[in-house]
Design an enzyme around this catalytic site. Structure first.
Site, PDB file in Angstrom:
ATOM      1  N   ASP A 272     -30.665 -19.762  32.990  1.00 11.39           N
ATOM      2  CA  ASP A 272     -32.619 -20.482  31.866  1.00 11.39           C
ATOM      3  C   ASP A 272     -33.467 -20.144  33.223  1.00 11.39           C
ATOM      4  O   ASP A 272     -33.809 -21.508  33.180  1.00 11.39           O
ATOM      5  CB  ASP A 272     -31.426 -21.797  31.377  1.00 11.39           C
ATOM      6  CG  ASP A 272     -33.050 -22.792  30.492  1.00 11.39           C
ATOM      7  OD1 ASP A 272     -33.933 -21.534  30.039  1.00 11.39           O
ATOM      8  OD2 ASP A 272     -33.089 -23.587  30.484  1.00 11.39           O
TER       9      ASP A 272
ATOM     10  N   GLN B  92     -31.938 -36.682  30.048  1.00 13.61           N
ATOM     11  CA  GLN B  92     -32.744 -37.296  31.558  1.00 13.61           C
ATOM     12  C   GLN B  92     -32.726 -37.593  32.744  1.00 13.61           C
ATOM     13  O   GLN B  92     -31.582 -37.747  33.334  1.00 13.61           O
ATOM     14  CB  GLN B  92     -33.922 -38.374  30.971  1.00 13.61           C
ATOM     15  CG  GLN B  92     -33.081 -39.788  30.969  1.00 13.61           C
ATOM     16  CD  GLN B  92     -33.537 -40.485  29.894  1.00 13.61           C
ATOM     17  OE1 GLN B  92     -34.487 -40.373  28.327  1.00 13.61           O
ATOM     18  NE2 GLN B  92     -33.840 -42.294  30.714  1.00 13.61           N
TER      19      GLN B  92
ATOM     20  N   ALA C 260     -37.334 -35.207  30.657  1.00 10.89           N
ATOM     21  CA  ALA C 260     -36.753 -35.752  29.958  1.00 10.89           C
ATOM     22  C   ALA C 260     -36.884 -34.717  28.415  1.00 10.89           C
ATOM     23  O   ALA C 260     -37.812 -33.806  28.972  1.00 10.89           O
ATOM     24  CB  ALA C 260     -36.988 -37.327  28.862  1.00 10.89           C
TER      25      ALA C 260
ATOM     26  N   SER D  72     -33.456 -32.208  25.401  1.00  8.69           N
ATOM     27  CA  SER D  72     -33.237 -32.070  23.956  1.00  8.69           C
ATOM     28  C   SER D  72     -31.697 -32.993  24.984  1.00  8.69           C
ATOM     29  O   SER D  72     -30.881 -33.444  24.374  1.00  8.69           O
ATOM     30  CB  SER D  72     -32.389 -30.953  23.790  1.00  8.69           C
ATOM     31  OG  SER D  72     -32.090 -30.066  24.836  1.00  8.69           O
TER      32      SER D  72
END
Length: 277
Positions: free
Chosen positions: A205, A58, A53, A55
């Site tokens: 990322d 999830q 989970a 920001s």
């Protein structure tokens, strides 16, 4: 704050087990609203306990009727509306700072953030990025991108193949599996070099949670690349200049380094050049 199990698999491992997960009842409502039918008609099982989970979402493990294991990324309910309010507030604060302090020159950061978060909140574009990356690496025997199940994917729900593995920086796991960490590092480097220099489509990322080392693969292991919400398209000029930069570093060409530094908007001091060359 819940801890994610050490060994897990998901298509959403930007989730760095730092957020308190949303109650499953709310997640179930998002799934029903987006998939448009009774969940028991689609899934043999659906774990209520999330694998991870963070920001914006999830992830839950599920098994389809054909016994295919999947990972389902579910956006938190009401998040898009909340983000609109938050970003409006950020714009207001940034403009206020500029009014009081004219020398402030970082207003562009808010626009960049809003653009990035808007892309992350659209799981359809993330699924598209995932498929594009899978196609880019279709001939690479070391890299795996989980398959997207488009029939179970919407702007707020992303359903992908469930892949096992550990975070790429889990050296103890690599040693336990007799996987050479140096080889893993080499494959990791080559994967991102291929993104930059060949495809020009770069994962935005790349932290350890988004790159799993799977014991499955033709060569003893494979890298599973997850979370495709943010990508950067690199133009040909940048890629050529970046190639030239590395060439100049290898050849210790100080004049070329200084010129390329100016091209990239970076002033390289003579003292730095002296140390490099």
């Amino acid at each position: 704050m819940r801890q994610v199990p050490k060994e897990y698999s998901s298509t959403l491992s930007s989730l760095q087990d730092q957020a308190v997960p949303c109650h499953f009842k709310a997640i179930e409502e998002v799934l029903i609203r987006n998939l448009g039918h009774n969940l028991s008609d689609t899934f043999l099982s659906l774990d209520e306990q999330p694998l991870a989970a963070a920001s914006i979402a999830q992830v839950h493990k599920a098994v389809l009727k054909d016994h295919q294991a999947v990972a389902i990324k579910v956006q938190y309910p009401g998040l898009e509306q909340q983000m609109k309010l938050d970003t409006t507030t950020m714009y207001f604060i940034s403009k206020s700072i500029t009014w009081f302090f004219p020398e402030y020159r970082f207003g562009w950061l808010v626009a960049e953030f809003v653009q990035a978060i808007s892309l992350e909140l659209d799981f359809i574009q993330e699924a598209g990025n995932s498929e594009r990356t899978a196609n880019n690496f279709k001939n690479n025997k070391w890299v795996k991108v989980p398959h997207v199940f488009w029939g179970l994917t919407t702007k707020q729900v992303l359903t992908m193949e469930f892949c096992t593995g550990h975070k790429v920086d889990d050296v103890d796991y690599l040693k336990e599996r007799k996987i050479d960490p140096v080889k893993v590092a080499k494959v990791l480097l080559e994967m991102f070099a291929e993104m930059i220099f060949i495809h020009g489509f770069l994962h935005g990322d790349p932290h350890p949670g988004n790159i799993l080392v799977s014991p499955e693969g033709q060569n003893g292991f494979s890298l599973v690349l997850l979370d495709h919400g943010i990508y950067k398209q690199l133009n040909d000029k940048f890629r050529l200049d970046y190639c030239q930069l590395w060439k100049a570093l290898i050849l210790l060409d100080s004049k070329k380094l200084q010129h390329l530094g100016e091209q990239f908007g970076v002033a390289i001091g003579k003292d730095v050049l002296a140390k490099l060359c």
